[in-house]
Design a protein around this motif. Structure first.
Motif, short mmCIF file in Angstrom:
data_model
loop_
_atom_site.label_atom_id
_atom_site.label_comp_id
_atom_site.label_asym_id
_atom_site.label_seq_id
_atom_site.Cartn_x
_atom_site.Cartn_y
_atom_site.Cartn_z
N ASP A 78 0.88 -1.07 0.03
CA ASP A 78 0.04 0.00 -0.02
C ASP A 78 0.94 1.13 0.08
OD1 ASP A 78 -2.26 1.71 0.30
OD2 ASP A 78 -2.25 1.58 2.33
N GLN A 79 0.97 1.93 -1.17
CA GLN A 79 1.89 3.06 -1.45
C GLN A 79 1.32 4.29 -0.43
OE1 GLN A 79 1.43 3.20 -5.55
NE2 GLN A 79 3.45 2.28 -5.71
N LYS A 80 2.31 4.97 -0.02
CA LYS A 80 1.72 6.07 1.01
C LYS A 80 2.83 7.11 1.19
CE LYS A 80 3.64 3.62 4.98
NZ LYS A 80 4.18 2.50 4.21
N PHE A 81 2.53 8.22 1.58
CA PHE A 81 3.39 9.58 1.68
C PHE A 81 3.65 9.72 3.37
CE2 PHE A 81 0.92 11.07 -1.99
CZ PHE A 81 1.76 11.49 -2.92
N ARG A 82 4.95 10.20 3.32
CA ARG A 82 5.52 10.68 4.50
C ARG A 82 5.88 12.04 4.38
NH1 ARG A 82 6.71 6.78 8.24
NH2 ARG A 82 8.20 7.95 9.15
N LEU A 83 6.13 12.56 5.68
CA LEU A 83 6.45 13.94 5.84
C LEU A 83 7.55 13.76 7.09
CD1 LEU A 83 6.50 16.74 4.88
CD2 LEU A 83 4.78 17.23 6.51
N GLY A 84 8.75 14.53 6.72
CA GLY A 84 9.95 14.72 7.62
C GLY A 84 10.19 16.06 7.97
N PHE A 85 10.83 16.43 9.08
CA PHE A 85 11.41 17.68 9.27
C PHE A 85 12.54 17.54 9.94
CE2 PHE A 85 6.59 18.48 9.72
CZ PHE A 85 6.56 19.50 9.02
N GLY A 86 13.64 17.90 9.49
CA GLY A 86 14.95 17.78 9.85
C GLY A 86 15.89 19.01 10.16
N LEU A 87 17.01 18.86 10.92
CA LEU A 87 18.01 19.64 11.38
C LEU A 87 19.29 19.07 10.53
CD1 LEU A 87 17.12 20.35 14.88
CD2 LEU A 87 16.59 21.90 13.01
N LEU B 85 7.13 3.88 -3.03
CA LEU B 85 6.73 3.50 -4.19
C LEU B 85 6.44 1.73 -3.56
CD1 LEU B 85 9.54 4.72 -6.90
CD2 LEU B 85 6.91 5.31 -6.60
N THR B 86 7.48 1.32 -2.88
CA THR B 86 7.42 -0.02 -2.58
C THR B 86 7.91 -0.18 -1.06
OG1 THR B 86 9.74 -0.80 -2.83
CG2 THR B 86 8.17 -1.10 -4.59
N GLN B 87 8.17 -1.27 -0.41
CA GLN B 87 8.51 -1.33 1.15
C GLN B 87 9.90 -0.86 1.09
OE1 GLN B 87 7.38 -5.37 1.87
NE2 GLN B 87 6.12 -4.85 3.30
N ARG B 88 10.50 -0.70 0.09
CA ARG B 88 12.12 -0.56 0.13
C ARG B 88 12.67 0.54 -0.62
NH1 ARG B 88 15.58 -3.92 2.72
NH2 ARG B 88 14.59 -5.55 3.86
#
Length: 177
Positions: A40-49, A73-76
């Motif tokens: 199941d393809q999904k989006f992630r959002l990250g905030f970095g320093l 796209l895939t698990q990897r």
């Protein structure tokens, strides 16, 4: 200059080798290709320093923050889009600091277990300080460790027209959208 190009080529070659060595395996840690294709393809959002040394003649330190949108796209494997702000601190009094906004697109591949990855990004850096009116090409190979929320990575970021590069340590918090 020639040593610098050899160093960049070596980094890219090692990252390419690491990134492709496990991606095309028939079975990944007991997971068949069939279950990967049904992911199941999904989006992630990250905030970095980001922080690290600047490598070049004019700047000695780089500090910044970023926001990264990741589409799995895939698990990897994932596609990434990263932007933020980076400030390069001058090592000489007669040269002003440089602030720029990077905009990069990339590809992320997990290569060891489910947590270690390689990442390659390319894009542009837009100078936003008063004394600089340049845009530069940016290329940034990196390696990292990520779990469900924390992402810790190190990358080399080459910036052609700013006449400096950087090695950055990134600590980020990420989550599913």
């Amino acid at each position: 200059m020639k040593k610098n190009m050899i160093f960049k080529g070596l980094i890219l070659g090692v990252l390419f080798f690491l990134g492709t060595s496990n991606i095309f395996a028939q079975e990944i840690n007991g997971t068949s290709n069939e279950s990967i294709n049904n992911y199941d393809q999904k989006f992630r959002l990250g905030f970095g320093l980001n922080a690290g040394p600047a490598i070049g003649d004019y700047f000695n330190l780089a500090l910044g923050g970023d926001v990264r949108l990741q589409y799995d796209l895939t698990q990897r494997t994932s596609l990434t889009l990263t932007t933020g702000y980076t400030h390069l601190f001058s090592e000489e009094d007669y040269i002003d600091d440089l602030g720029y906004i990077p905009v990069k697109a990339g590809f992320k591949a997990f290569v060891l277990e489910d947590n270690f990855y390689v990442l390659g990004e390319v894009g542009a850096g837009f100078a936003v300080t008063n004394d600089y009116n340049e845009t530069t090409f940016i290329w940034a190979p990196g390696v990292g460790y990520a779990n469900e929320y924390i992402d810790l990575s190190v990358r080399y970021e080459g910036m052609n027209d700013f006449k400096t590069d950087q090695v950055a340590l990134r600590l980020a918090y990420g989550f599913k959208l």
